[in-house]
Design a protein around this motif. Structure first.
Motif, PDB file in Angstrom:
ATOM      1  N   VAL A  33       0.867  -1.177   0.000  1.00  0.00           N
ATOM      2  CA  VAL A  33       0.000   0.000   0.000  1.00  0.00           C
ATOM      3  C   VAL A  33       0.904   1.228   0.000  1.00  0.00           C
ATOM      4  CG1 VAL A  33      -1.719   1.319   1.278  1.00  0.00           C
ATOM      5  CG2 VAL A  33      -1.831  -1.194   1.247  1.00  0.00           C
ATOM      6  N   MET A  34       0.623   2.163  -0.884  1.00  0.00           N
ATOM      7  CA  MET A  34       1.432   3.369  -0.979  1.00  0.00           C
ATOM      8  C   MET A  34       0.602   4.565  -0.522  1.00  0.00           C
ATOM      9  SD  MET A  34       4.290   2.237  -1.981  1.00  0.00           S
ATOM     10  CE  MET A  34       5.066   3.847  -2.112  1.00  0.00           C
ATOM     11  N   GLY A  35       1.252   5.444   0.236  1.00  0.00           N
ATOM     12  CA  GLY A  35       0.534   6.608   0.729  1.00  0.00           C
ATOM     13  C   GLY A  35       1.374   7.862   0.681  1.00  0.00           C
ATOM     14  N   TRP A  36       0.682   8.981   0.653  1.00  0.00           N
ATOM     15  CA  TRP A  36       1.317  10.300   0.795  1.00  0.00           C
ATOM     16  C   TRP A  36       0.812  10.913   2.097  1.00  0.00           C
ATOM     17  CZ3 TRP A  36       5.194  12.273  -1.997  1.00  0.00           C
ATOM     18  CH2 TRP A  36       5.430  11.747  -3.278  1.00  0.00           C
ATOM     19  N   TYR A  37       1.730  11.385   2.897  1.00  0.00           N
ATOM     20  CA  TYR A  37       1.426  12.068   4.144  1.00  0.00           C
ATOM     21  C   TYR A  37       2.027  13.472   4.081  1.00  0.00           C
ATOM     22  CZ  TYR A  37       0.262   7.534   6.254  1.00  0.00           C
ATOM     23  OH  TYR A  37      -0.309   6.318   6.559  1.00  0.00           O
ATOM     24  N   ARG A  38       1.524  14.353   4.901  1.00  0.00           N
ATOM     25  CA  ARG A  38       2.142  15.672   4.995  1.00  0.00           C
ATOM     26  C   ARG A  38       2.203  16.111   6.457  1.00  0.00           C
ATOM     27  NH1 ARG A  38      -2.634  19.196   2.179  1.00  0.00           N
ATOM     28  NH2 ARG A  38      -4.111  19.201   3.928  1.00  0.00           N
ATOM     29  N   GLN A  39       3.213  16.907   6.707  1.00  0.00           N
ATOM     30  CA  GLN A  39       3.369  17.508   8.031  1.00  0.00           C
ATOM     31  C   GLN A  39       3.461  19.008   7.851  1.00  0.00           C
ATOM     32  OE1 GLN A  39       6.352  15.714  10.511  1.00  0.00           O
ATOM     33  NE2 GLN A  39       5.429  16.620  12.330  1.00  0.00           N
ATOM     34  N   SER A  40       2.428  19.679   8.311  1.00  0.00           N
ATOM     35  CA  SER A  40       2.387  21.135   8.221  1.00  0.00           C
ATOM     36  C   SER A  40       2.967  21.734   9.496  1.00  0.00           C
ATOM     37  CB  SER A  40       0.942  21.606   8.026  1.00  0.00           C
ATOM     38  OG  SER A  40       0.369  21.022   6.873  1.00  0.00           O
ATOM     39  N   PRO A  41       3.434  22.983   9.426  1.00  0.00           N
ATOM     40  CA  PRO A  41       4.036  23.610  10.605  1.00  0.00           C
ATOM     41  C   PRO A  41       3.111  23.559  11.815  1.00  0.00           C
ATOM     42  CG  PRO A  41       4.430  24.941   8.666  1.00  0.00           C
ATOM     43  CD  PRO A  41       3.499  23.841   8.240  1.00  0.00           C
ATOM     44  N   ASP A  89      -2.291  23.769   2.272  1.00  0.00           N
ATOM     45  CA  ASP A  89      -1.634  22.561   1.779  1.00  0.00           C
ATOM     46  C   ASP A  89      -0.117  22.603   1.995  1.00  0.00           C
ATOM     47  OD1 ASP A  89      -3.878  22.697  -1.002  1.00  0.00           O
ATOM     48  OD2 ASP A  89      -4.005  21.345   0.725  1.00  0.00           O
ATOM     49  N   THR A  90       0.379  23.727   2.460  1.00  0.00           N
ATOM     50  CA  THR A  90       1.808  23.872   2.713  1.00  0.00           C
ATOM     51  C   THR A  90       2.295  22.870   3.742  1.00  0.00           C
ATOM     52  OG1 THR A  90       1.848  26.216   2.133  1.00  0.00           O
ATOM     53  CG2 THR A  90       3.571  25.440   3.634  1.00  0.00           C
ATOM     54  N   GLY A  91       3.449  22.260   3.466  1.00  0.00           N
ATOM     55  CA  GLY A  91       4.025  21.308   4.401  1.00  0.00           C
ATOM     56  C   GLY A  91       5.073  20.447   3.722  1.00  0.00           C
ATOM     57  N   VAL A  92       5.632  19.540   4.501  1.00  0.00           N
ATOM     58  CA  VAL A  92       6.547  18.551   3.945  1.00  0.00           C
ATOM     59  C   VAL A  92       5.737  17.305   3.630  1.00  0.00           C
ATOM     60  CG1 VAL A  92       8.620  17.179   4.319  1.00  0.00           C
ATOM     61  CG2 VAL A  92       8.458  19.491   5.286  1.00  0.00           C
ATOM     62  N   TYR A  93       5.853  16.850   2.409  1.00  0.00           N
ATOM     63  CA  TYR A  93       5.101  15.687   1.940  1.00  0.00           C
ATOM     64  C   TYR A  93       6.014  14.461   1.935  1.00  0.00           C
ATOM     65  CZ  TYR A  93       1.054  18.495   0.729  1.00  0.00           C
ATOM     66  OH  TYR A  93      -0.050  19.306   0.793  1.00  0.00           O
ATOM     67  N   TYR A  94       5.538  13.400   2.557  1.00  0.00           N
ATOM     68  CA  TYR A  94       6.310  12.169   2.685  1.00  0.00           C
ATOM     69  C   TYR A  94       5.595  11.022   1.976  1.00  0.00           C
ATOM     70  CZ  TYR A  94       8.689  14.579   6.538  1.00  0.00           C
ATOM     71  OH  TYR A  94       9.396  15.463   7.309  1.00  0.00           O
ATOM     72  N   CYS A  95       6.368  10.214   1.315  1.00  0.00           N
ATOM     73  CA  CYS A  95       5.871   8.990   0.693  1.00  0.00           C
ATOM     74  C   CYS A  95       6.030   7.849   1.698  1.00  0.00           C
ATOM     75  CB  CYS A  95       6.691   8.735  -0.563  1.00  0.00           C
ATOM     76  SG  CYS A  95       6.282   7.231  -1.450  1.00  0.00           S
ATOM     77  N   ASN A  96       5.054   6.943   1.728  1.00  0.00           N
ATOM     78  CA  ASN A  96       5.109   5.796   2.635  1.00  0.00           C
ATOM     79  C   ASN A  96       4.772   4.522   1.889  1.00  0.00           C
ATOM     80  OD1 ASN A  96       3.100   4.040   4.679  1.00  0.00           O
ATOM     81  ND2 ASN A  96       5.071   4.622   5.541  1.00  0.00           N
ATOM     82  N   LEU A  97       5.550   3.494   2.156  1.00  0.00           N
ATOM     83  CA  LEU A  97       5.312   2.154   1.620  1.00  0.00           C
ATOM     84  C   LEU A  97       4.964   1.247   2.788  1.00  0.00           C
ATOM     85  CD1 LEU A  97       7.489   0.196  -0.912  1.00  0.00           C
ATOM     86  CD2 LEU A  97       6.912  -0.825   1.290  1.00  0.00           C
ATOM     87  N   LYS A  98       3.858   0.516   2.679  1.00  0.00           N
ATOM     88  CA  LYS A  98       3.428  -0.289   3.808  1.00  0.00           C
ATOM     89  C   LYS A  98       2.956  -1.667   3.347  1.00  0.00           C
ATOM     90  CE  LYS A  98       1.538   2.090   6.878  1.00  0.00           C
ATOM     91  NZ  LYS A  98       0.622   3.004   7.614  1.00  0.00           N
TER      92      LYS A  98
END
Length: 115
Positions: A33-41, A89-98
């Motif tokens: 399963v692939m996902g995109w996550y984000r962490q905003s300030p 939508d500003t933030g750091v976007y991370y890819c995740n593999l699960k």
């Protein structure tokens, strides 16, 4: 196995678009399963979008109708097309593999939406 490299972030004006890419190494991509996550300030990391092995999609309510996640198993790559971007939508976007026993993260790519 599961080394992830994101690309495609940057600075964009409100209403603009960006396309993020995440390339995975190894042979487990098509089984994950692939996902995109984000962490905003000032906020915790949150799920933005996910795509299952069979192609089922899941989106955060805040991005429905604006973001599209897709995957290309032949290229071991997952994409996030982001349209009508907003300052929130500003933030750091991370890819995740699960998959069972494995959860891998990329290094993140910065997305800044500002005029």
């Amino acid at each position: 196995q599961g080394h992830l490299v994101e690309s495609g972030g940057g600075l964009v004006q409100p209403g603009g678009s960006l396309r993020l890419s995440c390339a995975a190494s190894g042979s487990i991509f098509r089984l994950a399963v692939m996902g995109w996550y984000r962490q905003s300030p000032g906020k915790q990391r949150e799920l933005v979008a996910a795509i299952s092995i069979g192609g089922s999609l899941n989106y955060a309510d805040s991005v429905k109708g604006r973001f599209t996640i897709s995957r290309d198993n032949a290229k071991n790559t997952v994409y996030l097309q982001m349209d009508n971007l907003k300052p929130e939508d500003t933030g750091v976007y991370y890819c995740n593999l699960k998959r069972p026993g494995i959860s891998a993260w990329g290094q993140g790519t910065q997305v800044t939406v500002s005029s």
